[in-house]
Write an enzyme that holds these catalytic residues in place. Structure first.
Site, PDB file in Angstrom:
ATOM      1  N   LYS A   1      -9.440  10.547 -13.980  1.00  0.00           N
ATOM      2  CA  LYS A   1      -8.566   9.605 -14.675  1.00  0.00           C
ATOM      3  C   LYS A   1      -9.353   8.902 -15.786  1.00  0.00           C
ATOM      4  O   LYS A   1     -10.487   8.486 -15.586  1.00  0.00           O
ATOM      5  CB  LYS A   1      -8.027   8.584 -13.663  1.00  0.00           C
TER       6      LYS A   1
ATOM      7  N   GLU B   1       6.912   2.292   0.538  1.00  0.00           N
ATOM      8  CA  GLU B   1       7.576   1.004   0.753  1.00  0.00           C
ATOM      9  C   GLU B   1       8.371   0.959   2.042  1.00  0.00           C
ATOM     10  O   GLU B   1       8.476  -0.108   2.680  1.00  0.00           O
ATOM     11  CB  GLU B   1       8.488   0.693  -0.442  1.00  0.00           C
TER      12      GLU B   1
ATOM     13  N   ARG C   1      13.878   1.417  -2.534  1.00  0.00           N
ATOM     14  CA  ARG C   1      13.583   2.534  -1.640  1.00  0.00           C
ATOM     15  C   ARG C   1      13.489   2.100  -0.182  1.00  0.00           C
ATOM     16  O   ARG C   1      13.459   2.940   0.712  1.00  0.00           O
ATOM     17  CB  ARG C   1      12.262   3.190  -2.066  1.00  0.00           C
TER      18      ARG C   1
END
Length: 565
Positions: free
Chosen positions: A236, A321, A349
């Protein structure tokens, strides 16, 4: 003229030599650093997928072959290679979206800014193609940046391994991070072992910055004709020294920065998240039963200071979540008081878990929703505008919308004292407004303004809409009272009583008009007309918060004009 200037679609890549591909990769990184530093956006994830995206578009024939990116914030390079090089208004009104967008290009299929859904999308598309006899079309899911910590991805992998013949390639972009180092036993165990145990074909690990090696792996996966997992190791922030040298992942998403140093052009003002970060640490020192839960976003939601102060009292569940809310209910049952901090959009969600695990069992769980209402530049999937309408359906739940830093601190203290029901705090993205003191308090309601006059209207201001409500009051030539209930759900009896003293009630909120606080007030107040001013039940495009609110009619001028009619 650069090589990038000559790329108008994936077909333009296929005649390039290996040295030219290396040069193009360098040009793409220079382009991304220069342009994203001007507009803000997801910089680190895209710097990490340059070679991978080049290889994908050289091997597969998009859009005939379908590419699905998960999460979609790693698709900037894909945009560049499919003819979208005008990044001057990236994530600004009228400019390119920060995620794949069907409205922009036929090369985009899934907006996919909520993680862990790509494998289900890809599996569905691949099944449909197989049933249609389109055996020469391949579906590719590129999953990474922490998305494999989400349970839905593993549900999909379980079904992808069912043995049904379909042309499906899963590319795991393994950079070891989401907003922070990837968590969980499955990831520590390794992609290869898990994939092979499921019976799926596996290729890798492959150097994700070697275009030639990636092409060999991807061509092998395409030729297999069935589900294959290609495991690519990437870095990254690759090629940008400030990102490579940063250990905090602050280049995952940036505002406007100086490209040479990576430092912000305008230092961030102390914001809502900072107030929460301070107050939760202060409460943690007084309350040994207080624990915090994050879904892969410790730094963005303000829990990093709590983690530093109480490393044994914070749980990062990854991009999960649903698990976060149910494990919080379990903690509450066992005597703790968990504080679950999420972006408001991601609570969607976990609605079932709020309803049937937390509320049904009267669990003392506090949910803190950052970036509630209109968030702006991330667009329709990230506006936190659904929470008030969804949570108004939950029996026993109490929801506070603080208007400033002082009331945020107060609401958090009150919330964690509730042990027999879920409590929710919601606040917007960005800098704090000045504190707005109450001119009076009536039965627990903060009265922010009052003016005697004919045909009096009661304006109920919800959280961040307090400045708008006060401006509306100033613009009206009639009697007016502006009140902030602070705890907006359920509607308090005191608000019902106060409404009865007025000719009309107006509720101003940055949630949905339908089903939000205005709807709840209208149900509670039977004898006085109630007008709800909120957001339409539509997917609102990206733009600044003020631009999106204005387009939705939520300005003081528009509301005042409506109340004059």
């Amino acid at each position: 003229m650069t090589l990038l200037d000559g790329i108008h679609g994936p077909g333009d890549l296929r005649g390039l030599s290996a040295p030219e591909l290396d040069r193009l990769a360098a040009e793409i990184r220079e382009f991304l650093v220069e342009r994203v530093s001007r507009t803000g956006g997801h910089l680190g994830p895209n710097l990490g997928v340059v070679e991978l995206t080049l290889a994908l578009h050289r091997v597969f024939d998009s859009p005939r072959d379908t590419l699905v990116f998960d999460t979609g914030h790693q698709a900037y390079v894909h945009k560049l290679l499919t003819g979208r090089q005008d990044f001057d208004r990236l994530r600004h009104r009228g400019g390119l979206s920060g995620y794949p967008s069907r409205a922009e290009s036929g090369h985009d299929v899934v907006e996919n800014s909520h993680a862990s859904t790509s494998l289900s999308w890809a599996d569905g598309i691949a099944h449909a193609r197989a049933l249609a006899g389109e055996g020469d079309r391949t579906v590719v899911a590129v999953i990474g940046d922490g998305a494999l910590t989400g349970g839905m991805a593993w549900e999909a992998l379980n079904n992808i391994a069912d043995g049904s013949p379909r042309r499906l390639v899963v590319v795991v972009n393994d950079n070891g991070r989401s907003y922070a180092p990837t968590v969980g036993g499955m990831m520590r165990r390794g992609v290869e072992g898990i994939v092979k145990e499921l019976g799926l074909s596996y290729i890798g690990p492959v150097d994700g910055h070697d275009v030639t090696g990636l092409e060999i792996a991807l061509r092998g996966a395409r030729a297999a004709g069935g589900p294959v997992v290609v495991h690519a190791l990437t870095e990254k922030g690759r090629g940008y020294a400030p990102a490579e040298q940063d250990a905090t992942d602050r280049f995952h998403a940036v505002g406007r920065i100086h490209p040479e140093t990576g430092l912000p052009v305008v230092p961030s003002r102390f914001g809502w998240t900072g107030v929460f970060a301070e107050e939760i640490v202060a409460l943690g020192r007084r309350r040994p039963d207080l624990v915090a839960i994050t879904a892969a976003m410790r730094e963005p939601v303000g829990l990093a200071p709590f983690a530093a102060a109480f490393p044994d009292r914070i749980l990062d569940v990854g991009i999960a979540e649903q698990h976060a809310l149910t494990t919080a209910a379990g903690m509450a049952y066992a005597g703790l008081h968990p504080v679950v901090a999420l972006y408001a959009t991601f609570l969607n969600r976990a609605f079932d878990q709020v309803l049937l695990d937390a509320a049904l069992h009267r669990a003392g769980v506090t949910i803190v929703l950052d970036r509630a209402g209109i968030t702006g530049d991330d667009g329709p999937s990230h506006h936190g505008m659904w929470d008030l309408a969804l949570l108004s359906l939950v029996p026993g739940l109490r929801l506070a919308a603080p208007r400033d830093g002082r009331t945020l601190r107060r609401a958090l203290r009150e919330a964690v004292d509730v042990a027999d029901a879920p409590t929710v705090l919601r606040y917007p993205k960005g800098a704090l407004p000045a504190d707005v003191p109450a001119v009076a308090v009536r039965d627990g309601l903060d009265v922010l303004a009052h003016r005697d006059g004919p045909d009096p209207v009661l304006i109920v201001a919800v959280g961040a809409m307090v400045p708008t409500a006060l401006a509306v009051a100033d613009a009206l030539d009639r009697g007016v009272t502006v009140v902030d209930p602070r705890w907006v759900l359920p509607v308090s009896p005191a608000l019902v009583s106060l409404a009865a003293e007025h000719a009309e009630v107006a509720v101003i909120e940055d949630g949905l008009r339908q089903g939000g606080v205005g709807s709840a007030v209208a149900l509670a107040v039977r004898d006085v007309p109630v007008r709800a001013f909120g957001l339409p039940a539509e997917f609102l495009a990206h733009g600044s918060r003020d631009e999106v609110l204005a387009a939705a009619g939520l300005t003081a001028e528009r509301v005042a004009a409506e109340l004059r009619r």
